[in-house]
Design a protein around this motif. Structure first.
Motif, PDB file in Angstrom:
ATOM      1  N   PHE A  71       0.807  -1.097  -0.002  1.00 54.38           N
ATOM      2  CA  PHE A  71       0.167   0.106   0.131  1.00 54.38           C
ATOM      3  C   PHE A  71       0.891   1.253  -0.024  1.00 54.38           C
ATOM      4  O   PHE A  71       0.421   2.786  -0.100  1.00 54.38           O
ATOM      5  CB  PHE A  71      -0.655   0.013   0.672  1.00 54.38           C
ATOM      6  N   ALA A  72       2.170   1.165  -0.126  1.00 52.13           N
ATOM      7  CA  ALA A  72       2.203   2.126   0.531  1.00 52.13           C
ATOM      8  C   ALA A  72       4.286   1.867  -0.653  1.00 52.13           C
ATOM      9  O   ALA A  72       3.609   3.517  -1.825  1.00 52.13           O
ATOM     10  CB  ALA A  72       3.649   2.427   1.535  1.00 52.13           C
ATOM     11  N   LEU A  73       5.390   1.204  -0.751  1.00 57.69           N
ATOM     12  CA  LEU A  73       6.171   1.648  -1.439  1.00 57.69           C
ATOM     13  C   LEU A  73       6.004   1.094  -3.111  1.00 57.69           C
ATOM     14  O   LEU A  73       6.549   1.258  -4.034  1.00 57.69           O
ATOM     15  CB  LEU A  73       7.191   0.583  -0.778  1.00 57.69           C
ATOM     16  N   LEU A  74       5.120  -0.073  -3.027  1.00 56.55           N
ATOM     17  CA  LEU A  74       4.870  -0.627  -4.488  1.00 56.55           C
ATOM     18  C   LEU A  74       3.523   1.014  -5.650  1.00 56.55           C
ATOM     19  O   LEU A  74       2.879   0.560  -6.570  1.00 56.55           O
ATOM     20  CB  LEU A  74       4.332  -1.852  -4.898  1.00 56.55           C
ATOM     21  N   GLN A  75       3.710   1.489  -4.399  1.00 63.83           N
ATOM     22  CA  GLN A  75       2.228   3.072  -4.960  1.00 63.83           C
ATOM     23  C   GLN A  75       3.422   3.821  -5.990  1.00 63.83           C
ATOM     24  O   GLN A  75       4.569   3.905  -6.030  1.00 63.83           O
ATOM     25  CB  GLN A  75       1.597   3.870  -3.988  1.00 63.83           C
ATOM     26  N   PRO A  76       2.842   4.905  -6.931  1.00 68.12           N
ATOM     27  CA  PRO A  76       3.459   5.053  -8.326  1.00 68.12           C
ATOM     28  C   PRO A  76       4.343   6.615  -6.979  1.00 68.12           C
ATOM     29  O   PRO A  76       5.277   6.889  -7.423  1.00 68.12           O
ATOM     30  CB  PRO A  76       2.469   5.820  -8.773  1.00 68.12           C
ATOM     31  N   TRP A  77       4.228   6.379  -6.089  1.00 59.63           N
ATOM     32  CA  TRP A  77       4.994   7.875  -4.687  1.00 59.63           C
ATOM     33  C   TRP A  77       5.666   7.093  -4.450  1.00 59.63           C
ATOM     34  O   TRP A  77       6.504   7.351  -3.328  1.00 59.63           O
ATOM     35  CB  TRP A  77       3.652   8.687  -4.215  1.00 59.63           C
ATOM     36  N   GLY A  78       5.309   5.500  -3.492  1.00 58.10           N
ATOM     37  CA  GLY A  78       6.050   5.252  -2.895  1.00 58.10           C
ATOM     38  C   GLY A  78       8.093   4.438  -3.452  1.00 58.10           C
ATOM     39  O   GLY A  78       9.080   4.552  -2.426  1.00 58.10           O
ATOM     40  N   GLY A  79       8.448   5.261  -4.692  1.00 58.61           N
ATOM     41  CA  GLY A  79       9.615   5.088  -5.202  1.00 58.61           C
ATOM     42  C   GLY A  79       9.825   2.505  -5.169  1.00 58.61           C
ATOM     43  O   GLY A  79      11.356   3.208  -5.749  1.00 58.61           O
ATOM     44  N   LEU A  80       9.159   2.334  -5.077  1.00 58.22           N
ATOM     45  CA  LEU A  80       9.972   0.813  -5.081  1.00 58.22           C
ATOM     46  C   LEU A  80       9.994   0.202  -6.001  1.00 58.22           C
ATOM     47  O   LEU A  80      11.086  -0.030  -7.449  1.00 58.22           O
ATOM     48  CB  LEU A  80       9.532  -0.552  -3.771  1.00 58.22           C
ATOM     49  N   MET A  81       8.905   0.546  -7.055  1.00 53.44           N
ATOM     50  CA  MET A  81       9.003   0.318  -8.461  1.00 53.44           C
ATOM     51  C   MET A  81       9.893   1.038  -9.768  1.00 53.44           C
ATOM     52  O   MET A  81      10.892   0.758 -10.448  1.00 53.44           O
ATOM     53  CB  MET A  81       7.460   0.787  -8.841  1.00 53.44           C
ATOM     54  N   ARG A  82      10.472   2.238  -8.756  1.00 51.15           N
ATOM     55  CA  ARG A  82      11.671   3.022  -9.405  1.00 51.15           C
ATOM     56  C   ARG A  82      12.821   2.421  -9.854  1.00 51.15           C
ATOM     57  O   ARG A  82      14.374   2.002 -10.135  1.00 51.15           O
ATOM     58  CB  ARG A  82      11.587   3.868  -8.796  1.00 51.15           C
ATOM     59  N   LEU A  83      13.140   1.870  -8.159  1.00 52.44           N
ATOM     60  CA  LEU A  83      14.621   0.833  -7.677  1.00 52.44           C
ATOM     61  C   LEU A  83      14.427  -0.424  -8.436  1.00 52.44           C
ATOM     62  O   LEU A  83      15.143  -0.517  -8.697  1.00 52.44           O
ATOM     63  CB  LEU A  83      13.603   0.887  -5.919  1.00 52.44           C
ATOM     64  N   PHE A  84      12.718  -1.120  -9.175  1.00 51.47           N
ATOM     65  CA  PHE A  84      12.995  -2.566  -9.645  1.00 51.47           C
ATOM     66  C   PHE A  84      13.649  -2.226 -10.777  1.00 51.47           C
ATOM     67  O   PHE A  84      14.362  -2.698 -11.275  1.00 51.47           O
ATOM     68  CB  PHE A  84      11.461  -2.641  -9.191  1.00 51.47           C
ATOM     69  N   GLY A  85      13.206  -0.516 -11.501  1.00 51.82           N
ATOM     70  CA  GLY A  85      13.054  -0.004 -12.893  1.00 51.82           C
ATOM     71  C   GLY A  85      15.107  -0.223 -12.472  1.00 51.82           C
ATOM     72  O   GLY A  85      15.535  -0.355 -13.833  1.00 51.82           O
TER      73      GLY A  85
END
Length: 790
Positions: free
Chosen positions: A627-641
């Protein structure tokens, strides 16, 4: 073609490492016949702190001449009451007397023993007890299995009658107490079981009197023992609500001056109550009912100190540590879960404001000091479990206030670990803290396993000998933090090499971790090794980029199945007495008794899920990520990319932890332990990536290869080597200005553009930063990594 066969080659390598690690087994002393008679004397409640030359001269002499150990009196009921302990001795498996238990402790009601002929005896309740254990308890124990394995047996006292009664309730020879001359009675059968009484006094004077009385009875037994006999003395049960470790002594030919151990514990100086029945039959040279006995025959090993007082101090100290661990462990994990929940709630506003605003208006930037403090808190939480493991190197349980001493030692070690990570080289990098914490965690747990897992035995984050589930190797918590540390360290290393080499690096680090977890010499956890194999396979196939497709998931599943099947085949080829847990389970499936194991595993999973604080850690981490890190504002998806190898490590850790917990009957405990390391590091790395979300960097000719070249930019790599070149530490989220890749020399400042001048981006000129933006002027450049990610 090489890319197509790479998954198959990696799978074969992981499977080979896993099967090789599980197949190798340390040499075991084969039990052999050592006696013509066995006398098993039990004293309910007898502990090593009760033994000294003045109060127990007979037992002291036996311990001096024979082999000794700490006895875990686990049964099918907790705590193990005297009647449960005697029943477990006779069953060779975890058994319990039917009937209700009072919250205060064990029932006072005695066992009904009838003597119709004056020779033997009958237990009228035995039939209902057998039905209770066979139908209602998950162990499938058969009371009377020990007496059924010999031609006749002798029982002295009501407790001994419970152990010696056959399944239909008949006791071959029975006496309510030792006769004036016990020789004829003890020599009537090859197996004699003697009830020497109970030690349950709470005050020192009462307890001392009970111990002296039991020792006097033991002296009469030794004086009347048959020739060439083995005498086993055991504190067969608890007498209070709290479980303790008890006395185990073996005295006879072949048992001189050593430590007692068995294959069921794998730890010198430790024995289980269910081991007594197999030990008696092995000493007599009789075959054992393998399908009924869960215990293994005890053997005597060397290494015991010559001074008996020093030797006895070891099991007595282990009893004190285990008792203190029981009280401290629950509080520790409850506090850790509470801290993680509070930290997760506190990190949400920071994540919302972490990304610098690129427009003319936006929220004020977060103070760099606040971000630095939060980062240190995240590091401290992540190293708490390894610090608690190291705290067991200090004898905190010997103080008057063991809980506070443990808390103080752990706090000091947490501070030291946090400082070590903070001042480690590369801490300023985006992945610097993650790599340092992962390496430190894997190193601490790995070194403990390599040195015999001494810190995990009776440790707060280890396993307790009182619980009877494990005595050597990796604990549930140790497995969780080790696989998280090993896979994260492998992902951090893989991210620093070119994309083509990342699967190989992941397999190399993960394969070594599989060996550490699964080898009987080290972690001794075959289920954990099988689960980790699946996690390593998942991490390897997506470490170079791409998603976890059905085919890649199939390769990972095939690798885990291949390791499990390979080890199962090897284990089944061993003699029944030498098989491990997987071999015994497969054998039980073959003869139709595997349902008990499945039922026990499902029951343990449910109880652990409901009662363990680690479940809170796992669920809190999962909610924070979803509910937080995987959201667009959470940053985890950016880290994964940007860092696909790190994404692979996180995914592999989740797969391994969930599988390991479910297959081992630990529910979400393994995942909760892994989340204690995994989630704080994911949050910290996400914060640092978000801090660079608005950075800009001019494209420089020659920096990247021509379009279409096989470089790392398309896979989220950083620069031509895929390394971490986003140092942080000075921006609004603690982020420093990215390293310039080229530009005019420092001596020509006039050539640099003004702070508010537009800078050229990869697709054209960028808009100038506005005065109200959260991005500082010196962040008007963007790293090559962020360009590739966007």
């Amino acid at each position: 073609m090489l890319r197509r066969i790479t998954p198959a080659l990696l799978t074969i390598l992981v499977v080979s490492l896993g099967v090789a690690a599980l197949a190798a087994r340390p040499p075991q002393d084969s039990p052999r016949r050592t006696a013509d008679f066995v006398v098993l004397a039990g004293v309910a409640g007898l502990r090593w702190e009760d033994v000294d030359p003045q109060r127990t001269p007979t037992l002291w002499r036996m311990a001096q001449e024979g082999s000794i150990g700490s006895l875990s009196v686990r049964s099918a009921h907790r705590p193990t009451c005297p009647v449960d302990g005697w029943l477990t001795v006779g069953a060779g498996s975890f058994a319990a007397w039917n009937g209700s238990r009072s919250p205060e402790g064990c029932p006072k009601a005695g066992v009904t023993v009838e003597q119709p002929d004056g020779i033997g005896a009958n237990l009228p309740d035995q039939e209902s007890v057998v039905q209770h254990n066979q139908q209602r308890l998950p162990w499938g124990a058969l009371p009377g299995s020990l007496s059924e394995s010999v031609r006749c047996s002798v029982a002295v006292g009501p407790g001994a009658a419970v152990a010696a009664a056959r399944p239909f309730g008949r006791v071959d020879r029975y006496a309510p107490a030792l006769p004036a001359d016990p020789r004829p009675l003890l020599g009537a059968c090859v197996l004699s079981i003697v009830d020497l009484g109970t030690v349950e006094g709470t005050d020192a004077a009462t307890r001392a009197a009970e111990v002296r009385a039991a020792d006097a009875q033991l002296a009469r037994v030794l004086a009347a023992r048959p020739p060439r006999s083995l005498v086993l003395v055991a504190g067969i049960s608890d007498t209070a609500q709290s479980s303790r470790l008890h006395v185990a002594v073996a005295h006879g030919p072949g048992w001189e001056r050593g430590w007692l151990t068995s294959a069921s514990t794998g730890r010198d100086g430790y024995l289980q109550l269910v081991d007594l029945a197999p030990t008696a039959l092995a000493a007599l040279g009789r075959p054992m009912p393998e399908r009924l006995f869960l215990g293994r025959p005890a053997v005597s090993v060397g290494g015991r100190p010559a001074d008996l007082a020093e030797a006895i101090d070891a099991p007595a100290d282990a009893d004190r540590e285990a008792a203190a661990q029981r009280d401290v462990s629950g509080v520790f994990f409850a506090v850790l879960a509470g801290v993680q929940v509070l930290l997760a709630l506190g990190i949400l506003p920071l994540l919302r404001r972490a990304r610098p605003h690129a427009g003319p208006t936006g929220p004020n930037p977060v103070s760099g000091r606040i971000v630095a403090v939060v980062e240190l808190l995240l590091v401290a939480v992540a190293v708490t479990v390894p610090a608690a493991l190291l705290a067991d190197a200090v004898p905190w349980w010997q103080g008057d206030h063991p809980g506070w001493i443990f808390a103080g030692v752990t706090a000091l070690l947490v501070a030291a670990g946090t400082a070590a990570v903070r001042f480690a080289p590369g801490y300023a990098g985006t992945l610097g803290p993650l790599g340092a914490v992962a390496g430190l965690t894997a190193l601490v747990v790995g070194l403990d396993v390599l040195t015999g897992a001494r810190l995990q035995l009776n440790g707060v984050v280890g396993y307790s000998a009182l619980q009877g589930g494990r005595y050597s190797g990796l604990s549930t918590v140790g497995l969780g933090v080790f696989l998280a540390g090993a896979l994260l360290a492998g992902g951090w290393l893989a991210q620093r090499v070119p994309r083509g080499w990342r699967p190989a690096v992941t397999v190399a680090v993960g394969g070594l971790a599989v060996v550490v977890v699964g080898s009987p010499y080290l972690g001794a956890d075959p289920v954990g090794a099988i689960a980790l194999t699946a996690g390593v396979s998942v991490a390897a196939v997506i470490s170079a980029g791409g998603w976890l497709t059905i085919s890649r998931l199939a390769w990972a599943a095939m690798a885990a199945l291949a390791v499990g099947i390979g080890f199962g085949v090897v284990d089944l080829r061993r003699p029944p007495a030498e098989r491990g847990s997987l071999g015994r389970f497969l054998s039980a499936l073959g003869d139709g008794t595997g349902g008990f194991t499945v039922h026990r595993s499902s029951t343990e999973n449910f109880e652990t899920l409901v009662n363990s604080p680690l479940t809170v850690l796992a669920l809190t981490g999962g909610l924070l990520v979803w509910f937080a890190l995987l959201q667009p504002w959470g940053g985890l998806m950016r880290l994964f990319g940007i860092y696909p190898a790190v994404r692979a490590a996180l995914g592999g850790t989740v797969v391994a932890a969930v599988l390991g917990g479910l297959l081992d009957g630990a529910a979400l405990d393994v995942m909760g332990a892994a989340a204690a390391v995994l989630v704080p590091m994911a949050v910290l790395a996400s914060l640092r990536v978000l801090g660079h979300a608005a950075d800009r960097t001019r494209p420089v000719p020659g920096r990247f290869r021509e379009s279409g070249a096989d470089d790392d930019s398309g896979s989220g790599g950083v620069g031509p080597t895929g390394g971490d070149d986003i140092p942080t530490g000075g921006g609004p989220l603690g982020a420093a200005h990215p390293r310039p890749v080229s530009g005019p020399p420092a001596s020509a400042p006039a050539a640099a553009p003004a702070p508010d001048a537009p800078t050229a981006g990869p697709d054209g000129p960028a808009e100038p930063p506005a005065g109200g933006s959260a991005v500082a002027p010196r962040q008007a450049t963007r790293s090559s990594t962020e360009v590739a990610a966007s």
